[in-house]
Design an enzyme around this catalytic site. Structure first.
Site, PDB file in Angstrom:
ATOM      1  N   ARG A 180      30.860  38.919  44.412  1.00  0.00           N
ATOM      2  CA  ARG A 180      31.904  38.102  45.044  1.00  0.00           C
ATOM      3  C   ARG A 180      33.311  38.634  44.791  1.00  0.00           C
ATOM      4  O   ARG A 180      34.209  38.413  45.586  1.00  0.00           O
ATOM      5  CB  ARG A 180      31.750  36.639  44.620  1.00  0.00           C
ATOM      6  CG  ARG A 180      30.468  36.012  45.188  1.00  0.00           C
ATOM      7  CD  ARG A 180      30.279  34.562  44.791  1.00  0.00           C
ATOM      8  NE  ARG A 180      30.380  34.311  43.371  1.00  0.00           N
ATOM      9  CZ  ARG A 180      29.370  34.385  42.502  1.00  0.00           C
ATOM     10  NH1 ARG A 180      28.163  34.697  42.931  1.00  0.00           N
ATOM     11  NH2 ARG A 180      29.559  34.130  41.230  1.00  0.00           N
TER      12      ARG A 180
ATOM     13  N   GLU B 128      27.989  31.795  30.979  1.00  0.00           N
ATOM     14  CA  GLU B 128      27.732  30.381  30.736  1.00  0.00           C
ATOM     15  C   GLU B 128      26.249  30.038  30.762  1.00  0.00           C
ATOM     16  O   GLU B 128      25.829  29.028  30.238  1.00  0.00           O
ATOM     17  CB  GLU B 128      28.526  29.486  31.693  1.00  0.00           C
ATOM     18  CG  GLU B 128      28.323  29.764  33.159  1.00  0.00           C
ATOM     19  CD  GLU B 128      29.255  30.787  33.763  1.00  0.00           C
ATOM     20  OE1 GLU B 128      29.562  30.666  34.951  1.00  0.00           O
ATOM     21  OE2 GLU B 128      29.668  31.744  33.078  1.00  0.00           O
TER      22      GLU B 128
END
Length: 190
Positions: free
Chosen positions: A74, A111
């Site tokens: 991205r 994460e």
């Protein structure tokens, strides 16, 4: 979509348009998806324009970096626009095994697990000032890993540029060990 003429209008529309997918890719993660920006060509163009406005500049014609490092996948989407707008080389940071030739590698914690990024050796050199771009700042793991690669190569971190900053997570604090807070720019904060 109405005509967007200010960065604040852009931020407002982005907050309305960016979709959140709860519990993806795993439970407890609320994934912010840039697909809605890309699906709307006008919004993509405006987003690119205002990301360019956040680039660190000496003056209106020169920038405070000479290379831009962007993340797979991205980060590539708007990073290429930023590289073209600043007339600087773009460096691809990719996952393990995706780049040919000799690479510089950094492992980091995301994460939702351990990961690794690589850049081709020889693209970042001592004396370079490298801007890091990605779509999202969350825990700072990915951007911090890129910062470590830049330092391994003897170069300087010029700053960070993101579409979104998930300000409720510690990413900004992690990146402040590399640069002053003013060099961490995001088009919008959640």
């Amino acid at each position: 979509m109405k005509t967007i003429t200010t960065i604040e209008e852009c931020r407002k529309i982005l907050k309305e348009e960016i979709k959140t997918f709860p519990d993806w890719p795993e439970k407890g993660v609320n994934f912010k998806d840039v697909q809605s920006i890309l699906f709307n060509p006008e919004l993509a163009l405006v987003t690119s324009h205002y990301l360019q406005e956040l680039l660190p500049k000496k003056d209106s014609n020169s920038f405070l970096f000479n290379k831009i490092l962007c993340f797979d996948a991205r980060g590539f989407l708007f990073g290429f626009d930023l590289a073209k707008a600043s007339n600087t080389p773009m460096i691809l940071a990719r996952k393990h095994g995706k780049l040919p030739g000799e690479v510089v590698t950094q492992t980091f914690e995301k994460e939702y697990g351990l990961d690794e990024i690589q850049v081709q050796a020889g693209l970042i050199n001592p004396g370079d000032k490298v801007l890091i771009h990605d779509d999202l700042l969350a825990t700072g793991g990915t951007a911090g890993a890129a910062a470590e690669i830049i330092l391994k190569c003897g170069a300087e971190i010029a700053g960070f540029n993101f579409i979104m900053d998930l300000s409720f997570l510690p990413g900004r604090k992690v990146l402040q060990k590399y640069v002053h807070d003013s060099k961490i720019q995001a088009l919008l904060k959640f």
